[in-house]
Design a protein around this motif. Structure first.
Motif, PDB file in Angstrom:
ATOM      1  N   LEU A  43      48.263  52.487  38.245  1.00 29.27           N
ATOM      2  CA  LEU A  43      47.490  53.261  37.281  1.00 29.27           C
ATOM      3  C   LEU A  43      47.254  54.699  37.747  1.00 29.27           C
ATOM      4  N   GLY A  44      47.669  55.004  38.969  1.00 25.91           N
ATOM      5  CA  GLY A  44      47.444  56.332  39.504  1.00 25.91           C
ATOM      6  C   GLY A  44      46.002  56.563  39.907  1.00 25.91           C
ATOM      7  N   LEU A  45      45.331  55.503  40.377  1.00 24.86           N
ATOM      8  CA  LEU A  45      43.928  55.573  40.759  1.00 24.86           C
ATOM      9  C   LEU A  45      43.760  55.190  42.225  1.00 24.86           C
ATOM     10  N   ARG A  46      42.581  55.441  42.748  1.00 23.74           N
ATOM     11  CA  ARG A  46      42.218  54.935  44.061  1.00 23.74           C
ATOM     12  C   ARG A  46      41.701  53.524  43.910  1.00 23.74           C
ATOM     13  N   ALA A  47      41.979  52.666  44.888  1.00 27.56           N
ATOM     14  CA  ALA A  47      41.600  51.251  44.784  1.00 27.56           C
ATOM     15  C   ALA A  47      40.102  51.100  44.563  1.00 27.56           C
ATOM     16  N   GLY A  48      39.303  51.910  45.260  1.00 26.36           N
ATOM     17  CA  GLY A  48      37.861  51.787  45.128  1.00 26.36           C
ATOM     18  C   GLY A  48      37.346  52.056  43.730  1.00 26.36           C
ATOM     19  N   SER A  49      38.062  52.887  42.978  1.00 28.21           N
ATOM     20  CA  SER A  49      37.614  53.235  41.628  1.00 28.21           C
ATOM     21  C   SER A  49      37.712  52.056  40.661  1.00 28.21           C
ATOM     22  N   LEU A  50      38.513  51.050  41.000  1.00 28.86           N
ATOM     23  CA  LEU A  50      38.641  49.889  40.119  1.00 28.86           C
ATOM     24  C   LEU A  50      37.326  49.130  39.985  1.00 28.86           C
ATOM     25  N   TYR A  51      36.478  49.227  41.001  1.00 31.95           N
ATOM     26  CA  TYR A  51      35.219  48.489  40.971  1.00 31.95           C
ATOM     27  C   TYR A  51      34.220  49.108  39.989  1.00 31.95           C
ATOM     28  N   HIS A  52      34.557  50.257  39.404  1.00 30.64           N
ATOM     29  CA  HIS A  52      33.759  50.780  38.304  1.00 30.64           C
ATOM     30  C   HIS A  52      34.064  50.007  37.022  1.00 30.64           C
ATOM     31  N   HIS A  53      35.166  49.269  37.032  1.00 28.51           N
ATOM     32  CA  HIS A  53      35.624  48.569  35.836  1.00 28.51           C
ATOM     33  C   HIS A  53      35.559  47.046  35.963  1.00 28.51           C
ATOM     34  N   ILE A  54      35.686  46.521  37.170  1.00 29.53           N
ATOM     35  CA  ILE A  54      35.719  45.067  37.373  1.00 29.53           C
ATOM     36  C   ILE A  54      34.827  44.691  38.550  1.00 29.53           C
ATOM     37  N   GLU A  55      34.463  43.409  38.597  1.00 29.01           N
ATOM     38  CA  GLU A  55      33.676  42.903  39.709  1.00 29.01           C
ATOM     39  C   GLU A  55      34.562  42.453  40.865  1.00 29.01           C
ATOM     40  N   SER A  56      35.717  41.886  40.523  1.00 29.68           N
ATOM     41  CA  SER A  56      36.637  41.379  41.537  1.00 29.68           C
ATOM     42  C   SER A  56      37.992  41.125  40.894  1.00 29.68           C
ATOM     43  N   LYS A  57      38.993  40.946  41.731  1.00 32.40           N
ATOM     44  CA  LYS A  57      40.329  40.619  41.235  1.00 32.40           C
ATOM     45  C   LYS A  57      40.305  39.278  40.510  1.00 32.40           C
ATOM     46  N   GLN A  58      39.609  38.296  41.058  1.00 31.66           N
ATOM     47  CA  GLN A  58      39.533  36.985  40.417  1.00 31.66           C
ATOM     48  C   GLN A  58      38.776  37.062  39.097  1.00 31.66           C
ATOM     49  N   GLY A  59      37.729  37.879  39.084  1.00 32.56           N
ATOM     50  CA  GLY A  59      36.996  38.073  37.839  1.00 32.56           C
ATOM     51  C   GLY A  59      37.860  38.709  36.768  1.00 32.56           C
ATOM     52  N   LEU A  60      38.743  39.609  37.187  1.00 31.70           N
ATOM     53  CA  LEU A  60      39.673  40.241  36.255  1.00 31.70           C
ATOM     54  C   LEU A  60      40.633  39.213  35.682  1.00 31.70           C
ATOM     55  N   LEU A  61      41.173  38.348  36.529  1.00 34.50           N
ATOM     56  CA  LEU A  61      42.069  37.295  36.054  1.00 34.50           C
ATOM     57  C   LEU A  61      41.366  36.377  35.072  1.00 34.50           C
ATOM     58  N   PHE A  62      40.129  36.011  35.400  1.00 34.51           N
ATOM     59  CA  PHE A  62      39.362  35.135  34.504  1.00 34.51           C
ATOM     60  C   PHE A  62      39.176  35.788  33.139  1.00 34.51           C
ATOM     61  N   GLU A  63      38.832  37.064  33.130  1.00 33.25           N
ATOM     62  CA  GLU A  63      38.638  37.740  31.852  1.00 33.25           C
ATOM     63  C   GLU A  63      39.917  37.750  31.026  1.00 33.25           C
ATOM     64  N   LEU A  64      41.045  37.997  31.680  1.00 36.72           N
ATOM     65  CA  LEU A  64      42.316  38.026  30.968  1.00 36.72           C
ATOM     66  C   LEU A  64      42.648  36.666  30.364  1.00 36.72           C
ATOM     67  N   ILE A  65      42.436  35.601  31.132  1.00 41.39           N
ATOM     68  CA  ILE A  65      42.755  34.255  30.644  1.00 41.39           C
ATOM     69  C   ILE A  65      41.761  33.822  29.566  1.00 41.39           C
ATOM     70  N   GLU A  66      40.495  34.089  29.800  1.00 37.95           N
ATOM     71  CA  GLU A  66      39.472  33.718  28.814  1.00 37.95           C
ATOM     72  C   GLU A  66      39.717  34.418  27.486  1.00 37.95           C
ATOM     73  N   SER A  67      39.967  35.721  27.527  1.00 35.43           N
ATOM     74  CA  SER A  67      40.181  36.464  26.286  1.00 35.43           C
ATOM     75  C   SER A  67      41.472  36.022  25.595  1.00 35.43           C
ATOM     76  N   SER A  68      42.486  35.659  26.366  1.00 30.88           N
ATOM     77  CA  SER A  68      43.745  35.192  25.788  1.00 30.88           C
ATOM     78  C   SER A  68      43.543  33.888  25.015  1.00 30.88           C
ATOM     79  N   LEU A  69      42.824  32.957  25.623  1.00 25.79           N
ATOM     80  CA  LEU A  69      42.564  31.686  24.949  1.00 25.79           C
ATOM     81  C   LEU A  69      41.689  31.875  23.722  1.00 25.79           C
ATOM     82  N   THR A  70      40.691  32.737  23.836  1.00 25.48           N
ATOM     83  CA  THR A  70      39.812  33.018  22.698  1.00 25.48           C
ATOM     84  C   THR A  70      40.607  33.623  21.553  1.00 25.48           C
ATOM     85  N   ASP A  71      41.509  34.556  21.870  1.00 25.33           N
ATOM     86  CA  ASP A  71      42.344  35.176  20.845  1.00 25.33           C
ATOM     87  C   ASP A  71      43.288  34.157  20.212  1.00 25.33           C
TER      88      ASP A  71
END
Length: 203
Positions: A43-71
């Motif tokens: 994304l052209g970002l610093r790794a630390g800046s991702l934590y402004h958007h997500i809580e964790s890598k696993q939390g990000l995966l959960f959100e992606l899977i949860e939203s996919s199933l909901t959709d």
């Protein structure tokens, strides 16, 4: 319910880019192979800046899977509206899955392959969504086959979902929708006439 990884951020567009990039990278390379540094670099970002958007890598995966199933659930229910008969509902269920898999191939990959990386609490929530989706198909099967099919309905639904998910992973879904619908109708017909072995979880 598991704690959501959705946080308030100043730039929704940037967050959408993050979700799209994570879905693509996790699907193409595997969740375990992609670190937050890889995602940030993409994304052209610093790794630390991702934590402004997500809580964790696993939390990000959960959100992606949860939203996919909901959709998937929502789009399937919308597609089923207006069906004139049970047979048409079954066809529309299959068509909704194919349309979803064509529009969101990465999401289908995450659903079928990467859910094993979730926490126990997250997995429990995802499994409930999967059960809701499977139950929707089971209801259609019961209506198609009659009340006597109730003990078989879950097994038939699993067989159908195994076919759809398996074909989706091989990249052949949608090349011949009529044939896929015919295969599903064949599975349902087989379930009417003989006992099917338990095929296990489809996703």
């Amino acid at each position: 319910m598991p704690t959501s990884s959705r946080l308030s951020v100043p730039s929704p567009d940037a967050r959408d880019r993050l979700l799209e990039a994570a879905s693509s990278l996790f699907a193409s390379h595997g969740y375990q192979a992609i670190g937050l540094r890889d995602l940030a670099s993409h994304l052209g970002l610093r790794a630390g800046s991702l934590y402004h958007h997500i809580e964790s890598k696993q939390g990000l995966l959960f959100e992606l899977i949860e939203s996919s199933l909901t959709d998937l659930l929502y789009e399937t229910r919308q597609c089923l509206k207006g069906s004139r008969c049970t047979s048409e509902r079954l066809q529309r269920f299959v068509q909704a899955f194919i349309s979803f898999s064509q529009a969101h191939p990465d999401k289908l990959t995450l659903l079928t392959r990467e859910a094993v990386n979730l926490s126990d609490e997250q997995t429990q929530h995802v499994e409930q969504l999967k059960a809701d989706y499977s139950a929707l198909l089971s209801e259609i099967v019961v209506a198609e086959c009659g009340p006597a099919s109730v003990p078989q309905a879950r097994l038939i639904a699993q067989a159908v979902l195994s076919l759809l998910c398996g074909q989706g992973q091989w990249g052949t879904l949608g090349t011949a929708r009529e044939q896929m619908v015919a295969f599903v109708l064949g599975i349902v017909w087989t379930g009417k006439t003989q006992r099917l072995p338990d095929s296990g979880a489809a996703f």
